[in-house]
Motif scaffolding. Structure first.
Motif, mmCIF file in Angstrom:
data_model
loop_
_atom_site.group_PDB
_atom_site.id
_atom_site.type_symbol
_atom_site.label_atom_id
_atom_site.label_comp_id
_atom_site.label_asym_id
_atom_site.label_seq_id
_atom_site.Cartn_x
_atom_site.Cartn_y
_atom_site.Cartn_z
ATOM 1 N N LYS A 189 -4.272 7.166 -1.781
ATOM 2 C CA LYS A 189 -3.904 5.842 -1.292
ATOM 3 C C LYS A 189 -3.999 4.863 -2.460
ATOM 4 C CE LYS A 189 -5.470 2.341 1.998
ATOM 5 N NZ LYS A 189 -6.490 2.056 3.028
ATOM 6 N N GLU A 220 -3.646 0.848 -3.145
ATOM 7 C CA GLU A 220 -3.500 -0.500 -2.597
ATOM 8 C C GLU A 220 -3.330 -1.469 -3.767
ATOM 9 O OE1 GLU A 220 -6.002 -1.648 0.945
ATOM 10 O OE2 GLU A 220 -7.172 0.014 0.127
ATOM 11 N N ARG A 266 0.892 5.603 0.109
ATOM 12 C CA ARG A 266 0.104 6.777 0.489
ATOM 13 C C ARG A 266 0.917 8.044 0.220
ATOM 14 N NH1 ARG A 266 -1.214 2.976 4.400
ATOM 15 N NH2 ARG A 266 -3.432 2.706 4.741
ATOM 16 N N THR A 270 0.851 -1.183 0.000
ATOM 17 C CA THR A 270 0.000 0.000 0.000
ATOM 18 C C THR A 270 0.890 1.237 0.000
ATOM 19 O OG1 THR A 270 -1.756 -1.139 1.203
ATOM 20 C CG2 THR A 270 -1.784 1.270 1.295
#
Length: 99
Positions: free
Chosen positions: A33, A35, A28, A26
């Motif tokens: 974000k 994933e 950020r 993941t």
């Protein structure tokens, strides 16, 4: 190597592809974000040259990673100006429109 998974739904062919080492991670950056979910991307592990035939067939593509996105740019499927980077990881989406 890259992971590729093809979904066929209601006449659409969605290609999910990511660089092998990104699977399960993941990223950020600010409010963004990204994933790289195993259940979405984990399919067949292939050489990046196989991406051409898969993109030729895809109506939608979700691409994550330097190798995937660079190959899609090289093949003319992705505009380099439209690539999103989250923590330095490139992510691009493609939709083929038919009229």
């Amino acid at each position: 190597m890259i992971y590729v998974k093809v979904y066929r739904v209601q006449g659409e062919v969605l290609l999910a592809a990511c660089d092998e080492e990104l699977l399960g991670k993941t990223f950020r950056e600010g409010e963004l974000k990204l994933e790289v979910k195993e259940r979405f991307y984990r399919g067949e592990l292939v050489e990046e040259d196989r991406l051409k035939e898969l993109l030729d067939e895809a109506t939608i593509a979700n691409l994550t990673g330097e190798r995937c996105v660079s190959k899609a740019i090289e093949l003319g499927y992705v505009d380099p100006e439209r690539v999103l980077r989250i923590q330095g990881v490139p992510h691009a989406q493609m939709a083929r429109l038919f009229f």
